[in-house]
Design a protein around this motif. Structure first.
Motif, PDB file in Angstrom:
ATOM      1  N   GLY A  79     -24.828  14.382 -42.494  1.00 53.59           N
ATOM      2  CA  GLY A  79     -25.907  12.621 -42.601  1.00 53.59           C
ATOM      3  C   GLY A  79     -26.661  12.882 -42.866  1.00 53.59           C
ATOM      4  N   LYS A  80     -27.059  12.750 -41.575  1.00 54.56           N
ATOM      5  CA  LYS A  80     -28.154  11.604 -40.694  1.00 54.56           C
ATOM      6  C   LYS A  80     -29.199  12.269 -40.862  1.00 54.56           C
ATOM      7  CE  LYS A  80     -25.198   9.937 -37.252  1.00 54.56           C
ATOM      8  NZ  LYS A  80     -24.586   9.938 -35.689  1.00 54.56           N
ATOM      9  N   VAL A  81     -30.024  11.886 -40.768  1.00 51.72           N
ATOM     10  CA  VAL A  81     -32.216  11.942 -41.179  1.00 51.72           C
ATOM     11  C   VAL A  81     -32.331  11.948 -39.658  1.00 51.72           C
ATOM     12  CG1 VAL A  81     -33.732  11.562 -42.125  1.00 51.72           C
ATOM     13  CG2 VAL A  81     -31.344  11.103 -43.723  1.00 51.72           C
ATOM     14  N   PHE A  82     -33.065  12.685 -39.502  1.00 51.75           N
ATOM     15  CA  PHE A  82     -33.655  13.412 -38.561  1.00 51.75           C
ATOM     16  C   PHE A  82     -35.200  13.577 -38.876  1.00 51.75           C
ATOM     17  CE2 PHE A  82     -29.878  14.028 -37.106  1.00 51.75           C
ATOM     18  CZ  PHE A  82     -29.060  13.303 -36.338  1.00 51.75           C
ATOM     19  N   SER A  83     -36.250  12.890 -38.475  1.00 55.83           N
ATOM     20  CA  SER A  83     -37.787  13.027 -38.217  1.00 55.83           C
ATOM     21  C   SER A  83     -37.965  14.584 -37.588  1.00 55.83           C
ATOM     22  CB  SER A  83     -38.297  11.797 -37.678  1.00 55.83           C
ATOM     23  OG  SER A  83     -38.676  12.815 -36.146  1.00 55.83           O
ATOM     24  N   ILE A  84     -39.216  15.828 -37.366  1.00 58.55           N
ATOM     25  CA  ILE A  84     -39.584  16.456 -36.962  1.00 58.55           C
ATOM     26  C   ILE A  84     -39.278  16.507 -35.723  1.00 58.55           C
ATOM     27  CG2 ILE A  84     -41.247  18.545 -37.365  1.00 58.55           C
ATOM     28  CD1 ILE A  84     -41.821  17.959 -40.008  1.00 58.55           C
ATOM     29  N   PHE A 131     -45.812  17.289 -29.402  1.00 56.97           N
ATOM     30  CA  PHE A 131     -47.176  17.309 -29.814  1.00 56.97           C
ATOM     31  C   PHE A 131     -47.644  18.689 -30.886  1.00 56.97           C
ATOM     32  CE2 PHE A 131     -51.235  17.896 -28.965  1.00 56.97           C
ATOM     33  CZ  PHE A 131     -52.462  17.166 -28.890  1.00 56.97           C
ATOM     34  N   GLY A 132     -47.694  18.230 -31.933  1.00 54.01           N
ATOM     35  CA  GLY A 132     -48.180  19.227 -32.855  1.00 54.01           C
ATOM     36  C   GLY A 132     -46.649  19.758 -33.073  1.00 54.01           C
ATOM     37  N   ALA A 133     -45.813  19.535 -33.506  1.00 54.27           N
ATOM     38  CA  ALA A 133     -44.246  20.479 -34.048  1.00 54.27           C
ATOM     39  C   ALA A 133     -44.044  20.337 -34.952  1.00 54.27           C
ATOM     40  CB  ALA A 133     -43.492  20.052 -33.302  1.00 54.27           C
ATOM     41  N   ASP A 134     -45.131  19.978 -36.050  1.00 50.23           N
ATOM     42  CA  ASP A 134     -45.120  20.129 -37.951  1.00 50.23           C
ATOM     43  C   ASP A 134     -44.564  21.563 -37.839  1.00 50.23           C
ATOM     44  OD1 ASP A 134     -44.815  17.748 -37.468  1.00 50.23           O
ATOM     45  OD2 ASP A 134     -46.369  17.761 -39.524  1.00 50.23           O
ATOM     46  N   ASN A 135     -45.469  22.463 -37.638  1.00 47.62           N
ATOM     47  CA  ASN A 135     -45.781  23.794 -37.728  1.00 47.62           C
ATOM     48  C   ASN A 135     -44.217  24.043 -37.079  1.00 47.62           C
ATOM     49  OD1 ASN A 135     -47.998  24.180 -39.944  1.00 47.62           O
ATOM     50  ND2 ASN A 135     -49.174  24.549 -38.291  1.00 47.62           N
ATOM     51  N   THR A 136     -44.211  24.303 -35.436  1.00 45.37           N
ATOM     52  CA  THR A 136     -42.871  24.878 -35.830  1.00 45.37           C
ATOM     53  C   THR A 136     -41.783  24.713 -36.237  1.00 45.37           C
ATOM     54  OG1 THR A 136     -44.353  24.762 -33.885  1.00 45.37           O
ATOM     55  CG2 THR A 136     -42.243  25.627 -33.481  1.00 45.37           C
ATOM     56  N   VAL A 137     -41.613  22.816 -36.389  1.00 54.21           N
ATOM     57  CA  VAL A 137     -40.160  23.371 -36.783  1.00 54.21           C
ATOM     58  C   VAL A 137     -39.878  23.201 -38.389  1.00 54.21           C
ATOM     59  CG1 VAL A 137     -38.512  21.055 -37.766  1.00 54.21           C
ATOM     60  CG2 VAL A 137     -39.865  21.218 -35.626  1.00 54.21           C
ATOM     61  N   THR A 138     -40.388  23.351 -39.085  1.00 59.34           N
ATOM     62  CA  THR A 138     -40.379  24.154 -40.992  1.00 59.34           C
ATOM     63  C   THR A 138     -40.612  25.355 -41.212  1.00 59.34           C
ATOM     64  OG1 THR A 138     -42.615  21.535 -40.641  1.00 59.34           O
ATOM     65  CG2 THR A 138     -42.250  23.626 -42.590  1.00 59.34           C
ATOM     66  N   VAL A 139     -41.462  26.114 -40.012  1.00 56.85           N
ATOM     67  CA  VAL A 139     -41.116  27.517 -40.307  1.00 56.85           C
ATOM     68  C   VAL A 139     -39.379  27.808 -39.983  1.00 56.85           C
ATOM     69  CG1 VAL A 139     -41.420  29.071 -39.249  1.00 56.85           C
ATOM     70  CG2 VAL A 139     -43.130  27.839 -39.973  1.00 56.85           C
ATOM     71  N   HIS A 140     -38.924  27.041 -38.805  1.00 54.17           N
ATOM     72  CA  HIS A 140     -37.394  27.478 -38.345  1.00 54.17           C
ATOM     73  C   HIS A 140     -36.860  27.296 -39.852  1.00 54.17           C
ATOM     74  CE1 HIS A 140     -38.312  29.168 -34.862  1.00 54.17           C
ATOM     75  NE2 HIS A 140     -38.734  28.486 -34.017  1.00 54.17           N
TER      76      HIS A 140
END
Length: 233
Positions: free
Chosen positions: A175-180, A193-202
């Protein structure tokens, strides 16, 4: 406990240099110089983490990792001279837990090894269960954190260690929203640092495994411009 780290790279000087740093930190090092050797060692030895080059003779790192992921969830850190975002995404898509580009800072590599080992002992089969019979659920999604098992509508779901940790964190906070960045810092335990691709892929991999329709997810939702959450069903 002494942890066994398998270092696989066709450049023997790189393998030897990594070994020096790992041994200084108390790790035991196993060495391989192509994917076939790595697979043979994994059959015979208990390995707690694999550092794997991608471009190697006989059997390259990509195909070796695909083979390993058929029946093992040990942490894998890809070490590669291929530095484009597409290369990193490919490595993560194939099951890598982390990706370090060559040339690399040995101290950074050791820090990433330690980080993966901490997660391995805290969340994986190498460590004792931290929360006996702790079960978390939402709708038909159930996580037994004692057994490290995930099921959806009673069917088992096989996740990598990082995927498991991300899903567990989100389900524990359903129910809680967490940023990348928040997800990255929680799971990787380092500054995002530059985590967008890493988190998005997983996240995409998790959806593919737990959702009937990953494009219209029931459990793991994106909140556009903010982050991700697991629905409280």
């Amino acid at each position: 406990m002494t942890y066994n780290i398998l270092v696989c790279d066709d450049d023997k000087e790189i393998v030897d240099a990594i070994e020096i740093y790992l041994v200084q930190e108390g790790f035991h090092v196993l060495k391989a110089y192509d994917g076939e050797q790595a697979l043979e060692i994994l059959k015979k030895e208990e390995v707690h983490l694999l550092i794997l080059d991608l471009m190697m003779p006989k059997l390259d790192g990509i195909h070796a990792m695909m083979k390993i992921r058929e029946d093992s969830s040990i942490p894998i850190i890809v070490l590669s001279a291929k530095t484009q975002d597409t290369d990193k995404i490919l490595g993560l898509n194939l099951g890598a837990d982390d990706y370090v580009a060559k040339p690399f800072n040995p101290l950074e590599l050791i820090a990433r090894v330690k980080s993966q080992i901490r997660r391995y002992t805290n969340f994986g089969s190498a460590g004792e269960a931290q929360n006996p019979e702790k079960v978390y659920s939402t709708g038909g999604l159930v996580i037994n954190d004692d057994r490290k098992e995930v099921t959806v509508d009673g069917e088992p779901v096989k996740l990598t260690r990082i995927e498991y940790n991300i899903l567990l964190f989100l389900v524990q906070n359903k129910g809680k929203v967490f940023s990348i960045d928040q997800i990255y810092e929680q799971i990787w335990q380092e500054e995002a640092f530059g985590a967008d691709n890493t988190v998005t892929v997983h996240i995409r991999h998790i959806r593919e495994k737990i959702e009937i329709d990953p494009k219209n997810p029931k459990y793991l939702k994106v909140i556009w411009g903010i982050g991700y959450k697991v629905e409280n069903l």
